[in-house]
Write an enzyme that holds these catalytic residues in place. Structure first.
Site, PDB file in Angstrom:
ATOM      1  N   ASP A 165      28.643 -35.662 -29.248  1.00 14.37           N
ATOM      2  CA  ASP A 165      28.235 -35.219 -30.576  1.00 14.37           C
ATOM      3  C   ASP A 165      27.053 -36.094 -31.001  1.00 14.37           C
ATOM      4  O   ASP A 165      26.738 -37.096 -30.353  1.00 14.37           O
ATOM      5  CB  ASP A 165      29.406 -35.301 -31.565  1.00 14.37           C
ATOM      6  CG  ASP A 165      29.189 -34.384 -32.769  1.00 14.37           C
ATOM      7  OD1 ASP A 165      28.027 -34.053 -33.057  1.00 14.37           O
ATOM      8  OD2 ASP A 165      30.175 -34.005 -33.430  1.00 14.37           O
TER       9      ASP A 165
HETATM   10  C1  BGC Z   1      28.403 -32.044 -35.664  1.00 12.53           C
HETATM   11  C2  BGC Z   1      28.309 -31.095 -34.503  1.00 12.53           C
HETATM   12  C3  BGC Z   1      26.950 -30.479 -34.469  1.00 12.53           C
HETATM   13  C4  BGC Z   1      25.924 -31.575 -34.375  1.00 12.53           C
HETATM   14  C5  BGC Z   1      24.492 -31.089 -34.247  1.00 12.53           C
HETATM   15  C6  BGC Z   1      27.252 -33.004 -35.714  1.00 12.53           C
HETATM   16  O1  BGC Z   1      27.216 -33.686 -36.922  1.00 12.53           O
HETATM   17  O2  BGC Z   1      29.626 -32.738 -35.624  1.00 12.53           O
HETATM   18  O3  BGC Z   1      29.305 -30.109 -34.601  1.00 12.53           O
HETATM   19  O4  BGC Z   1      26.851 -29.557 -33.412  1.00 12.53           O
HETATM   20  O5  BGC Z   1      26.032 -32.370 -35.529  1.00 12.53           O
HETATM   21  O6  BGC Z   1      23.998 -30.674 -35.437  1.00 12.53           O
END
Ligand code: BGC
Length: 739
Positions: free
Chosen positions: A281
């Site tokens: 993530d």
């Molecule tokens: C989230 C993810 C997301 C990523 C990219 C993160 O803060 O937890 O689900 O895909 O950001 O934006």
């Protein structure tokens, strides 16, 4: 470095040409060749190219986390989003461009000229549809809109289990049940990947609360984990072969999800034989050593710089490689996994962009809202008559403006823009993304269309007393209750914010003919529940939510949604009346013990004999269904067949559910199967459901096997986890299986 692209054989060339002409990749051919091609191409890459492939760079949003536009993103890359990784054109490796998320193509400011995307219902609403085909259609539509913008990786497939009704991110997940979540998540991935776009499943794993998520240690019994959250991923992976798995922010039993050797190397890639790549993530890679523990790609590297002061896969990984601490073979494997997935899905062989029919996508969004809205309570007040000059009071919830969307990285900016954005704010990096987003059109406008004879009177629900005055002078009250939920936060309790519970109570006291519509991403406590005549759980219903709400109130649409999450009477019924760490400052280490293990949601309620206010699987409609003639077959697994009949006077859809209610020596409730059936009045259908044997078994970590116990297994067919209509039992022989 060799610069020649591998020469495709005649069959591959022909198929690729045909696919290019049709604008779609050739998936089966791609599957066969992906590994071999990845192997071959990886060998031709330079180390610099390899290192460049194992990170992604977050796009620039003015005032956003990434800071100024990163020079590693070439000027001619027009459409930016969550991640950019340069390709190697001379080797046929496309740049990787990833976009959020599961409910449409998001744009929190990356692309000022973007005209907006289809804003599909929240995943919890799609979960309520219990309709895999609908979710697949949604996935295909999202991928077409991704491709149209050049995005070849969609950060979709949110399938964490809704373990806690305070998790502000539950609207981005399908349900509290492993089988339902896995089946639906797999169809979203299948839909997306059928269009040549890689999809993730996320967030691996146990990312079930948001409180201080970067420092959260989620504790669970490892076997129970295999039977719940991990089983969700295991089944979804088998059914859809997602190109990538996104690891969560949290730790699991002491090890960060992105650097969890046991879960990534031993379970995901080992026991399950997963061939794709694991991306972290955004801001979940504090150390380069995670590469040794199974992480293949560091995502949105600027996030790590903000959180951990460095970009480990840029700063340290090369040094580790040079000193031999990162073996060459491991780097090659990281690269091959990424290439293999791009090739398998066809992201490297896009033909002309697919035709994008936004009107058709809007239809899917509308159908999703219609099937996802759940009628929780109805004492006969609904549907409201459409042919009478009723005085209808519409109270609160910004119903004069739009319907609520979930906040955070999954929030989609709709075509034509939001009807309103109200900044809420809050602690941590996600505070600035916590907004009340409203999608047009407004429920008020849509109600006017459905009730042309009525006189609609809007009151903002500003104070209980003022709202009560409007309610008193009306024939019917439709009160809206809303809540902003989004990434980075957990709810302290299940109440509605801004004094809305008091407003609803006051209008229901002033006028007992009150109907409540809830736009939330989680269960709410509803202290006014007994005072109102009907309750409609609309979730965050997406861009067509207002229309679907109005249609359901008017009866133009027969509601068919079923709850994918248990509505507790109070938090005292749930495994954690107190949420550890809630309210501690950003940066505080938090441990949450998921002692309910695999007994998430309705399973926990069944074990403890707790009665929720609305059970998993519950949902009313404007017709009635009967179940009859249950037959069970045992053997390697269990198959149940039974008859469903529409005994009412309207066409409608029902979702009969098959549950295991008891295994030998083990009281244990498990959803074994479900099917959404649409029936004309008087029509009946035979439904046959075969259980995945893992749902009948227990996992034994010592042997790494699933075990079905010898003896009588009791099952029930029900309308919800607490409304069991048919019961039966069958003997299953002892069985052990799995790797
Ligand atoms: C989230 C993810 C997301 C990523 C990219 C993160 O803060 O937890 O689900 O895909 O950001 O934006």
């Amino acid at each position: 470095m060799a610069t020649d692209t591998p020469t495709p054989g005649p069959e591959q060339r022909e198929a690729t040409e045909q696919a290019a002409a049709a604008g779609t990749p050739t998936r089966s051919l791609a599957d066969e060749n992906a590994n071999a091609r990845a192997q071959d191409i990886e060998q031709r890459m330079t180390d610099d190219e390899r290192f460049s492939l194992v990170i992604s760079i977050l796009g620039h949003v003015p005032g956003g986390l990434a800071g100024p536009r990163d020079p590693r993103i070439p000027e001619d890359v027009e459409n930016m989003s969550a991640g950019y990784t340069p390709g190697v054109p001379c080797l046929g490796i496309p740049a990787i461009q990833s976009s959020d998320a599961s409910m449409g193509i998001t744009n929190p400011g990356y692309r000022p000229d973007d005209e907006g995307a289809t804003a599909f219902p929240s995943l919890i609403a799609l979960g309520s549809s219990f309709n895999p085909k609908l979710v697949r259609d949604e996935g295909e539509a999202i991928a077409r809109e991704a491709r149209m913008r050049g995005f070849n990786v969609q950060l979709a497939g949110g399938c964490n289990l809704a373990r806690d009704p305070r998790n502000d991110r539950n609207f981005e997940y399908f349900s509290e049940d492993p089988w339902l979540s896995a089946v639906l998540a797999a169809e979203q991935v299948n839909g997306i990947q059928s269009q040549g776009v890689v999809s993730t499943l996320k967030h691996f794993t146990l990312n079930c609360n948001e409180t201080n998520r970067h420092w959260l240690d989620a504790m669970i019994d490892p076997d129970a984990h295999r039977e719940s959250d991990l089983l969700t991923f295991e089944i979804a992976i088998e059914r859809s072969q997602p190109g990538s798995i996104m690891s969560g922010y949290n730790k699991i039993n002491g090890e960060y999800a992105s650097g969890n050797h046991h879960l990534l190397n031993e379970v995901l890639k080992g026991a399950w034989g997963y061939k794709g790549w694991v991306m972290s993530d955004w801001g979940a890679t504090p150390e380069w050593e995670f590469a040794l523990k199974g992480l293949d790609q560091e995502s949105g590297v600027q996030g790590d710089r903000v959180l951990w002061g460095k970009e480990p896969f840029t700063d340290d990984l090369k040094a580790a490689y040079a000193s031999g601490r990162l073996p060459k073979e491991r780097l090659a494997d990281m690269v091959r996994r990424i290439l293999r997935s791009l090739f398998a899905v066809g992201a490297d062989r896009w033909g002309p962009p697919p035709a994008v029919d936004m009107a058709k996508h809007a239809e899917i969004a509308l159908e999703g809202a219609r099937q996802g809205i759940v009628l929780l309570k109805n004492d006969g007040a609904l549907p409201l008559p459409t042919d009478q000059p009723l005085k209808i009071a519409v109270i609160g919830g910004y119903a004069q403006q739009g319907v609520v969307s979930g906040a955070g990285s999954g929030a989609v900016a709709p075509v034509g823009g939001f009807a309103g954005v109200i900044k809420i704010g809050g602690a941590g990096v996600m505070g600035k993304h916590r907004n009340l987003f409203l999608f047009p059109p407004s429920p008020l406008d849509e109600l006017e269309k459905q009730f042309p004879q009525a006189q609609l009177d809007f009151d903002p629900g500003y104070t209980p007393a003022e709202a009560a005055l409007t309610a008193k002078r009306s024939d019917v009250v439709i009160a809206f209750g809303i809540r902003v939920e989004g990434e980075g936060f957990d709810l302290p309790d299940l109440s509605l914010p801004w004094g809305q519970d008091a407003v609803i109570d006051a209008v229901a006291s002033a006028n007992p003919n009150t109907i409540v519509v809830l736009e939330t991403g989680n269960p709410v406590s509803m202290p006014w529940r007994d005072k109102v005549r009907a309750i409609v759980q609309a979730w965050y219903p997406g861009q067509s939510g207002a229309q679907a709400i109005a249609e359901i109130l008017a009866g133009t649409v027969n509601p068919s949604g079923r709850l994918p999450i248990t509505f507790p009477a109070s938090l005292h019924q749930t495994p954690r009346p107190e949420l550890p760490g809630l309210g501690t400052p950003w940066g505080t280490a938090v441990t949450i013990e998921y002692n309910e293990g695999a007994d998430v949601g309705y399973r926990w309620f069944a074990l403890r004999n707790e009665r929720p206010i609305y059970a998993f699987g519950h949902g009313l409609g404007y017709t009635a269904f009967d179940y009859d003639d249950l037959r069970l077959d045992g053997g390697e697994t269990m198959t149940a067949s039974f008859t469903v009949r529409n005994t009412g006077r309207r066409k409608g859809a029902d979702v009969p559910q098959l549950y295991l209610t008891e295994a030998p020596g083990d009281r244990r409730m498990r959803l074994l199967g479900f099917e959404r059936v649409e029936l004309e009045p008087g029509e009946s259908r035979r439904v046959t459901l075969t259980a995945d044997p893992r749902l009948l078994a227990r996992f034994d970590g010592r042997s790494g096997k699933w075990r079905i116990a010898d003896g009588t297994h009791r099952v029930a067919v029900g309308k919800s986890a607490t409304d069991l209509i048919l019961t039966g039992a069958t003997r299953l022989p002892a069985r052990q299986f799995g790797v």
